[in-house]
Write a protein that holds these residues in place. Structure first.
Motif, PDB file in Angstrom:
ATOM      1  N   ASP A   1      11.030  10.034  -4.384  1.00  0.00           N
ATOM      2  CA  ASP A   1       9.947   9.127  -4.738  1.00  0.00           C
ATOM      3  C   ASP A   1       8.672   9.879  -5.109  1.00  0.00           C
ATOM      4  O   ASP A   1       7.737   9.281  -5.644  1.00  0.00           O
TER       5      ASP A   1
ATOM      6  N   ASN B   1       6.832   2.284   3.530  1.00  0.00           N
ATOM      7  CA  ASN B   1       8.229   1.867   3.419  1.00  0.00           C
ATOM      8  C   ASN B   1       8.770   1.441   4.777  1.00  0.00           C
ATOM      9  O   ASN B   1       9.506   0.458   4.886  1.00  0.00           O
TER      10      ASN B   1
ATOM     11  N   ALA C   1      10.036  -0.491  -3.838  1.00  0.00           N
ATOM     12  CA  ALA C   1      10.893   0.678  -3.600  1.00  0.00           C
ATOM     13  C   ALA C   1      12.022   0.336  -2.639  1.00  0.00           C
ATOM     14  O   ALA C   1      13.186   0.700  -2.874  1.00  0.00           O
ATOM     15  N   ASN C   2      11.702  -0.347  -1.554  1.00  0.00           N
ATOM     16  CA  ASN C   2      12.729  -0.735  -0.594  1.00  0.00           C
ATOM     17  C   ASN C   2      13.737  -1.701  -1.213  1.00  0.00           C
ATOM     18  O   ASN C   2      14.937  -1.616  -0.956  1.00  0.00           O
TER      19      ASN C   2
ATOM     20  N   ASN D   1      13.891   3.271   1.798  1.00  0.00           N
ATOM     21  CA  ASN D   1      14.074   3.547   0.374  1.00  0.00           C
ATOM     22  C   ASN D   1      14.852   4.834   0.115  1.00  0.00           C
ATOM     23  O   ASN D   1      14.829   5.367  -0.985  1.00  0.00           O
TER      24      ASN D   1
END
Length: 350
Positions: free
Chosen positions: A6, A179, A263-264, A289
Motif C-alpha cells: 500500500d 485499516n 483498502a479493506n 488490507n
C-alpha cells in the motif's frame, strides 16, 4: 494489478490539494506553521485526548524509533513480536535511536500476535540478573500485524494490562492504524489510550499520504524530550508545513477513514475471489488490507507473466514443480479498482 504494498500506491487527491494550498506564500518553519496547529487540534479531537502531544515525521521507521527512544532507556529492552516491523524491517533503527536498548521477542518464531501469557513470560524473564542484564522497557504492539491480522480491543487491553503490571509503557506501531480501526469498527481512542496505550505511531503514508506519520503521546510530559530527539536525529523538517499539509488533507472530511475502508473492502473482495478458487488456502486469516495466500507455482508464473506485481513470501519461482504451493503477500490500497481485482482473479483461476 499492483498488490506489492500500500505504500506503492498513489497519494490521495485531498492530500495533493492540501499541499498545493499550503504552498502559497510564506510560513514559519520547524512546526510553527498554521497547518500544524490545525493538525494537533484535529488529532486531539479524533483521539479524544485534549492534552496529547502530537509530532510529525516523514517515515514510519522514524516514528517508531523516536517514540520508543523517548519511552526507553539504553539499558532497557523493548518487548515485541518476532515479526514486528521494528524487529524485521528497520535495520536496527530502534536500537540505534535508543542508544543501545535491545529487543526481546515475546512470541515464538514466526508468530504474529503476542498473547498475555507470552508477553508475561518475556517480561518476567528480564531483570533476573541484576546489573548484568537488560532492564524492563516498553512493549511495542504492531496493529495491523505484519501478517495482516488485527488485535481485538480485548486482546489489546489484555496486553496493556500485563505491561502495566510490570510498570512498562506501551507503544502501538500503527503504520496501518486506520485499516485496523476500520476492521474493528472502533474509535481511535478505544484502540489506544482507552486500552492502555501510551504512545502511538499513527500512520499516513500507507493509507494515501506522500510521506508523513504522526507520533502521539497521551501524556504530554514526553513532548519536549521527543522534540529534542527528533532534532538531534535529523528528522525535524525546516519546511514543516509540507508534512502538516499532508496530514491535514488526510484527516479533513474523514478522508483517512474512507481511504482505509476502501483498502479493506478491496482486500475483502480479493480474498473472497481467491477463496472460490479450488486449492487456494490462506497462511493467515485476512482481517484488514493484507493477505498471505498459498498458490501453486504455476499460478504465480502465470500471474507474473501477465503483469501482476506482488511479493512471494519464501519459495523459488523458478522451481520445476509447478504444483508446489508458494505463499504470496497481497496488499490492497485505497486506489485499486474492482475491475483490476477481478482481472487478477480471472488470471488466478486459470
Amino acid at each position: 494489478m499492483h498488490f506489492a504494498s500500500d505504500n506503492s500506491g498513489p497519494a490521495l487527491p485531498q492530500v495533493l490539494a492540501a499541499l498545493t494550498k499550503a504552498n502559497e506564500g510564506y510560513a514559519m518553519g520547524y512546526g510553527a506553521d498554521d497547518e500544524m496547529a490545525q493538525v494537533t487540534a484535529k488529532i486531539r479531537e479524533i483521539f479524544e485526548a485534549p492534552e496529547a502531544a502530537v509530532h510529525l515525521v516523514s517515515t514510519g521507521t522514524t516514528a517508531n524509533s523516536l517514540a520508543l527512544a523517548t519511552l526507553c532507556n539504553p539499558w532497557e529492552t523493548i518487548f515485541c513480536s518476532h515479526v514486528a516491523h521494528i524487529h524485521e524491517d528497520e535495520c536496527n533503527a530502534p536500537e540505534f535511536y535508543t542508544g543501545g536498548a535491545k529487543l526481546t521477542m515475546a512470541t515464538a518464531p514466526g508468530v504474529d500476535k503476542m498473547t498475555p501469557d507470552s508477553l508475561h513470560a518475556a517480561i518476567a524473564g528480564e531483570e533476573t540478573r541484576g546489573v548484568h542484564g537488560p532492564q524492563r522497557g516498553p512493549v511495542s504492539i504492531t496493529q495491523v500485524t505484519e501478517r495482516g491480522t488485527v488485535y481485538t480491543l480485548k486482546e489489546l487491553t489484555a496486553l496493556c494490562d500485563v505491561a502495566k503490571s510490570f510498570d512498562c509503557p506501551v507503544h502501538l506501531d500503527g503504520a496501518r492504524f486506520t485499516n485496523a480501526m476500520v476492521a474493528l469498527g472502533c474509535t481511535a481512542a478505544e484502540m489506544t489510550w482507552k486500552a492502555g496505550v501510551d504512545a502511538v505511531s499513527f500512520g499516513g503514508t500507507k493509507n494515501g499520504c506522500m510521506g508523513v506519520e504522526a507520533v502521539i503521546f497521551f501524556d504530554p510530559k514526553h513532548a519536549w524530550e521527543f522534540e529534542l530527539r527528533r532534532k538531534r536525529g535529523g528528522h525535524l523538517f525546516s519546511k514543516h508545513r509540507y508534512l502538516s499539509a499532508q496530514m491535514l488533507g488526510y484527516l479533513d472530511d474523514n478522508t483517512w477513514v474512507e481511504a482505509a475502508t476502501r483498502a479493506n473492502a478491496n482486500a475483502a473482495h480479493l480474498a473472497g475471489g481467491l477463496r472460490a478458487i479450488e486449492g487456494v488456502t490462506f497462511a493467515h486469516p485476512p482481517q484488514a488490507n493484507m493477505l498471505f495466500v498459498n498458490l501453486p507455482r504455476g499460478t504465480h508464473k502465470r500471474l507474473f507473466a501477465a503483469g501482476a506485481t506482488y511479493h512471494l513470501w519464501g519459495g523459488d519461482l523458478e522451481g520445476e514443480d509447478d504444483s508446489e504451493m508458494l505463499t504470496a503477500r497481497f496488499v490492497c490500497d485505497w486506489s485499486l479498482s474492482k475491475e483490476l481485482i477481478d482481472q487478477f482473479l480471472d488470471l488466478a483461476a486459470g
